[in-house]
Design an enzyme around this catalytic site. Structure first.
Site, PDB file in Angstrom:
ATOM      1  N   GLU A  79       0.846  -1.195   0.000  1.00 44.66           N
ATOM      2  CA  GLU A  79       0.000   0.000   0.000  1.00 44.66           C
ATOM      3  C   GLU A  79       0.882   1.247   0.000  1.00 44.66           C
ATOM      4  OE1 GLU A  79      -1.660  -1.106   4.160  1.00 44.66           O
ATOM      5  OE2 GLU A  79      -2.001   1.020   3.915  1.00 44.66           O
ATOM      6  N   CYS A 111      -3.500  -3.802   4.262  1.00 45.90           N
ATOM      7  CA  CYS A 111      -2.630  -4.886   4.747  1.00 45.90           C
ATOM      8  C   CYS A 111      -3.082  -6.264   4.284  1.00 45.90           C
ATOM      9  CB  CYS A 111      -2.569  -4.875   6.265  1.00 45.90           C
ATOM     10  SG  CYS A 111      -2.039  -3.311   6.925  1.00 45.90           S
ATOM     11  N   HIS A 233      -2.678 -10.685  11.716  1.00 42.82           N
ATOM     12  CA  HIS A 233      -2.126  -9.428  11.219  1.00 42.82           C
ATOM     13  C   HIS A 233      -1.694  -8.631  12.462  1.00 42.82           C
ATOM     14  CE1 HIS A 233      -1.433  -5.633   9.446  1.00 42.82           C
ATOM     15  NE2 HIS A 233      -2.494  -5.073   9.998  1.00 42.82           N
TER      16      HIS A 233
END
Ligand code: HMG
Length: 390
Positions: A79, A111, A233
């Protein structure tokens, strides 16, 4: 035949700032960072590093080992893109001298895009079992100086080789995913720092986890007690711990502190001293788990939760393969993390305030300590990269 992760190699900047340094500058108790969000250090890219050099450096050990020879798909997840048109992966393809017979493209969804890359790559190798795919997830996490997000910055890249009969982890076919149009974190094209509704983002992360898990559980018939470890994550390590606690509470699974530690702690070690790597974060966690777990994980099932703001969540899983330790880059990762240079607060702020020139001029950048590749300058609106290895 199984499909999944054959090799995994991680790279981050040579430079980091200790969150005690940030705490002192912001007049905050350092325990808010060390304990409250569970982070100690964050990696800061030097001015001659970007997602291309980080990504190429992560994949370099694979190239040296001849692992890229059969790669015919290169997916670059980020990103922190550097061009509106050209895929960052093509620069990496060039730096690593990869064969021209290759599909290369860039993927974006905050993400989550690294996981999108993994799933697409598995589809590719399932159809072409003699070929391999390389997924590179590379990012620089930036929030405004003095903002609540500041302590959750970081940078790094993970290069993941996907193949049939993988040496590290066979990915299970079942998965659960969830998309919802929300504004918890975003970065308009004109900004170099992300905008974030911090507390809201943590709630959406958990909501997407619960919804993804429901589909995964329905498809697989597995329960939360069927996993030996979990990898989440990791925007900051406390987020992963809280998410797992909330998931267990929601589905009425007992979980004490000791169990939480056993299920997650190894996966959080690297992120604690590197910070958020956005698209690569969950895979930094997986690398940390495989590299640092003392227990032999062969045959163990790992639950994986990937989240990208905006938002997409996905819960999936994989089984660690026998002999996996022979295919890891443990020493390389240990050396990388142990031999970094600490920045003073002023050095951190100077690097933060440095921006890549956008006036179309000619530039040659000074050399800092990087990996095998560096972003050496700009000429005729073109980024120039330099290889520091033969
Ligand atoms: P904040 O609001 O400044 O922090 O920033 P806080 O006041 O909530 O404190 C954090 C914790 O530290 C709290 O614990 C405090 O009690 C504790 P909790 O209540 O949560 O259990 N604390 C202390 N503990 C010990 N000693 C002390 C002390 N003081 C306080 N002295 C926030 C927190 C997450 C909002 C901020 O870091 C932020 O905005 N981060 C960026 C957004 C983010 O990371 N979101 C995560 C979910 S979204 C996601 O993961 C996607 C993302 O990676 C982007 C993408 O997808 O591309 C971000």
């Amino acid at each position: 035949m199984n499909f999944g992760i054959d090799r995994i190699s991680f790279h981050t900047s040579h430079y980091y700032v200790d969150l005690k340094t940030i705490a002192a500058a912001r007049s905050v108790d350092p325990d808010k960072y060390y304990q409250g969000i569970g982070q100690e250090k964050m990696a800061i890219p030097s001015p001659d590093e970007d997602v291309v050099t980080l990504g190429a450096s992560a994949a370099y050990p694979l190239m040296k080992d001849g692992e890229l020879d059969e790669v015919e798909l290169l997916l670059f997840a980020t990103e922190s893109g550097i061009d509106h048109s050209k895929a960052a992966g093509i620069y990496v393809h060039g730096l690593l001298d990869m064969a021209p017979r290759c599909r290369t493209l860039e993927l974006k969804q905050a993400c989550y895009s690294g996981t999108a890359g993994i799933q697409l790559a598995i589809g590719f190798v399932a159809r072409n079992p003699t070929k391999k795919a390389l997924v590179i997830a590379s990012d620089v996490a930036r929030y405004e100086l003095g903002s609540p997000g500041e302590a959750t910055q970081g940078c790094g890249a993970v290069a993941i080789l996907i193949s049939a009969n993988p040496r590290l982890m066979a990915i299970d076919p079942e998965c659960g995913y969830y998309t919802e149009d929300v504004m918890d974190f975003w970065r308009p094209n004109y900004r170099s720092e992300a905008l974030v509704d911090g507390k809201y983002s943590t709630m959406v992360y958990i909501h997407a986890l619960i919804e993804s898990w429901k589909q995964y559980a329905e498809e697989s018939g597995r329960a939360l007690t069927d996993f030996d470890r979990f990898c989440y994550h990791i925007p900051f390590s406390k987020m992963a711990e809280k998410a797992h606690q909330k998931l267990c509470r929601k589905f009425k699974v007992d979980l004490d502190k000791q169990q939480l530690h056993r299920l997650l702690a190894e996966s959080l070690r690297y992120s604690r001293v590197v910070g958020n790597c956005y698209a690569g974060s969950m895979y930094v966690g997986l690398t940390s788990l495989l590299d640092t777990a003392e227990e032999d994980l062969a045959g163990k099932r790992v639950g994986l939760y990937s989240y990208g703001s905006g938002c997409v969540g996905e819960f999936f899983s994989g089984v660690v393969q026998p002999g996996y330790r022979d295919a890891l880059y443990v020493d390389q990762h240990r050396n990388l993390l142990e031999n970094r240079s600490e920045l003073t607060y002023q050095q951190y702020e100077d690097i933060f305030n440095y921006v890549v020139p956008t006036d179309g001029g000619e530039y040659v950048f000074p050399q800092y300590k990087t990996g095998p590749f560096r972003f050496s300058g700009i000429s005729q609106h073109k980024r120039e990269y330099e290889s520091l290895v033969d």
